[in-house]
Enzyme design. Structure first.
Site: not given
Ligand code: PEP
Length: 257
Positions: A9-11, A95, A97, A169, A175, A214, A235
């Site tokens: 997931n490049w956001k 998600h 976010e 998640e 993050g 993470s 992410g």
């Molecule tokens: C995500 O964006 O779903 C995510 C898990 O981000 P990260 O790996 O940076 O925690």
């Protein structure tokens, strides 16, 4: 047996040039990997270019979001039909976010899940508790509500079910550099599987459950080594091709021993 799947997931990171630069190098770094689905979800504007660069590789294109209507006066939105046209196969729905910054609620998430099935896209439904909910022991209650509200009210045929992916998640782990423990994530994956079974019976054992939050090359196998965790939603560690390749290669090596 459920096939492992790792989703990037490049956001809202990477310009088109940066995304294409990644894709010129990345396939070579995972060329030895077999039997793991690798899904790349870039920002919308990079989808067409990446779909060209990914031809001839085993990589799969995904989107980070979509609207639920086929077309119409919905300024700024992208439809499932448009995603299908470019060759997108997976779409991340709900998600945290999007729930937090764009006020996506249960009804909207349910509609998006229904639309993804209707247009032949595989939904990756994200669920997870925030820090306060975890602190007050509400994790299972929250996950139950998120799963049932997203899947209630429309009929799924048996063959559609295994196409769905559920990503656990925990919001506090996304993050932050602080992942859940592997055993804790497995306990929630077992709980999610029990909910899916409660609703659909044995066929739901084919649904893949991911962990996200993470994940790094150093800790990925703490999750993918568990019986009920079928991969990861990644992410930050998916943004650099060598780090993401290390992560995928770690899953591949683990599967071979
Ligand atoms: C995500 O964006 O779903 C995510 C898990 O981000 P990260 O790996 O940076 O925690």
């Amino acid at each position: 047996m459920r096939q492992k799947i790792v989703v990037a997931n490049w956001k809202m990171y990477k310009t088109i040039a940066e995304a294409e630069d990644f894709m010129k190098r990345f396939p070579g770094e995972v060329s030895g990997v077999k039997d793991i689905e690798i899904v790349i979800c870039p920002p919308f504007i990079s989808l067409p270019g990446l779909s060209v660069l990914m031809k001839g590789t085993s990589l799969i294109l995904g989107a980070q979001n979509m609207y639920w209507q086929k077309e119409g006066a919905f300024t700024g939105e992208i439809s499932p039909l448009m995603l299908r046209e470019i060759g997108v196969e997976y779409v991340i729905i709900g998600h945290s976010e999007r729930r937090k910054y764009f006020n996506e609620n249960d009804l909207c998430i349910k509609r998006k899940i229904a639309a993804s099935f209707a247009y032949g896209l595989n939904p990756i439904l994200c669920v997870g508790e925030n820090f306060e909910q975890r602190s007050s022991n509400e994790t299972e209650k929250i996950i139950r509500e998120q799963i049932f509200s997203a899947l209630e009210g429309f009929n799924l045929e048996e063959h559609q079910l295994p196409k769905m992916v559920v990503a656990y998640e925990p919001v506090w782990a996304i993050g932050t550099g602080t992942p859940a423990g592997g055993d804790d994530a497995e306990a929630i994956a077992i709980y999610i599987r029990s909910l899916l079974r409660e609703k659909w019976g044995e066929v739901s054992d084919q649904i893949r459950i991911l962990y996200g939050g993470s994940v790094k090359p150093e800790n990925i196998t703490e999750f993918t080594g568990k019986e009920n965790i079928d991969g990861a939603l990644v992410g930050n560690s998916s943004l650099k091709e060598n780090i993401f390749a290390d992560l995928i290669n770690a899953v591949f090596r683990e599967r071979r021993v």
